[in-house]
Scaffold this motif. Structure first.
Motif, PDB file in Angstrom:
ATOM      1  N   VAL A  92       0.846  -1.197   0.000  1.00 34.23           N
ATOM      2  CA  VAL A  92       0.000   0.000   0.000  1.00 34.23           C
ATOM      3  C   VAL A  92       0.880   1.244   0.000  1.00 34.23           C
ATOM      4  O   VAL A  92       2.068   1.181   0.298  1.00 34.23           O
ATOM      5  N   GLY A  93       0.273   2.367  -0.296  1.00 34.01           N
ATOM      6  CA  GLY A  93       0.971   3.644  -0.239  1.00 34.01           C
ATOM      7  C   GLY A  93       0.921   4.238   1.154  1.00 34.01           C
ATOM      8  O   GLY A  93       0.370   3.638   2.081  1.00 34.01           O
ATOM      9  N   SER A  94       1.453   5.429   1.308  1.00 33.62           N
ATOM     10  CA  SER A  94       1.481   6.081   2.625  1.00 33.62           C
ATOM     11  C   SER A  94       0.080   6.488   3.072  1.00 33.62           C
ATOM     12  O   SER A  94      -0.163   6.694   4.258  1.00 33.62           O
ATOM     13  N   THR A  95      -0.852   6.616   2.129  1.00 37.40           N
ATOM     14  CA  THR A  95      -2.269   6.811   2.420  1.00 37.40           C
ATOM     15  C   THR A  95      -3.020   5.713   1.672  1.00 37.40           C
ATOM     16  O   THR A  95      -2.776   5.489   0.496  1.00 37.40           O
ATOM     17  N   THR A  96      -3.914   5.038   2.384  1.00 37.50           N
ATOM     18  CA  THR A  96      -4.606   3.879   1.808  1.00 37.50           C
ATOM     19  C   THR A  96      -6.087   3.914   2.153  1.00 37.50           C
ATOM     20  O   THR A  96      -6.456   4.318   3.255  1.00 37.50           O
ATOM     21  N   ALA A  97      -6.907   3.443   1.221  1.00 41.18           N
ATOM     22  CA  ALA A  97      -8.349   3.324   1.459  1.00 41.18           C
ATOM     23  C   ALA A  97      -8.643   1.965   2.082  1.00 41.18           C
ATOM     24  O   ALA A  97      -8.246   0.932   1.551  1.00 41.18           O
ATOM     25  N   PHE A  98      -9.310   1.968   3.217  1.00 35.78           N
ATOM     26  CA  PHE A  98      -9.776   0.747   3.876  1.00 35.78           C
ATOM     27  C   PHE A  98     -11.280   0.667   3.669  1.00 35.78           C
ATOM     28  O   PHE A  98     -12.014   1.582   4.045  1.00 35.78           O
ATOM     29  N   LYS A  99     -11.726  -0.440   3.060  1.00 35.11           N
ATOM     30  CA  LYS A  99     -13.146  -0.607   2.734  1.00 35.11           C
ATOM     31  C   LYS A  99     -13.762  -1.684   3.618  1.00 35.11           C
ATOM     32  O   LYS A  99     -13.312  -2.823   3.623  1.00 35.11           O
TER      33      LYS A  99
END
Length: 172
Positions: A92-99
């Motif tokens: 993942v990147g330094s900001t990630t979407a958690f669904k």
């Protein structure tokens, strides 16, 4: 004729308990889990990692608020706490979407995310009932490398929360 009815009733009474035990049971219509990046229970449900009963109930990891375990303190799902089970790590990147995938909506107080022993994000829903999916953008705040993220869905009107652990590798 009366004796035939009695015999049928006795047979029915004898067969009914056997049917109740022998018929397959569907998964519990419980509550919710992180589906992306795939949480440990999502990996179990998909067959990515071999697991026990959590395979059928990925949405059921519920326990008292304030716990820090992947299983939510639920002994039936204790294998989720085993860090050496071979969980797939998602880059993942330094900001990630958690669904989150929700099977039952609850009035929600907060959604919390923990990594490296500290809270990295919190979202306050103020008692709102979410839809079938909820997505949060989480910033890792400078954390790098392999991380086990504990995601917590705190329910507003009970003393319980839902728990999910997600194994990620935070890139540059």
């Amino acid at each position: 004729m009366n004796s035939k009815r009695k015999l049928a009733a006795w047979i029915g009474a004898g067969v009914a308990p056997i049917l109740v035990v022998a018929l397959p049971v569907g998964p519990a219509s419980a509550h919710g889990y992180v589906s992306s990046p795939p949480s440990r229970q999502a990996q179990c449900a998909a067959g990515t990692v071999q697991c026990g009963p959590i395979k059928w109930e990925p949405q059921s990891v519920e326990g008292p608020k304030g716990l820090k375990s992947c299983s939510g303190g639920n002994a039936r799902f204790s294998e989720l706490d085993n860090d050496s089970k071979g969980w797939k790590v998602t880059p993942v990147g330094s900001t990630t979407a958690f669904k989150w995938k929700l099977t039952v909506s609850h009035a929600t107080s907060t959604w919390q995310y923990f990594a490296s022993g500290r809270k990295i994000a919190e979202f306050n829903d103020g008692g709102h009932r979410p839809n079938e999916t909820v997505t949060h953008q989480v910033n890792f705040g400078g954390l790098k490398g392999k991380q086990k993220v504990l995601a917590v869905w705190n329910i507003a009107d009970t003393s319980n929360a839902f728990y999910a652990c997600i194994d990620v590798n935070v890139g540059n």
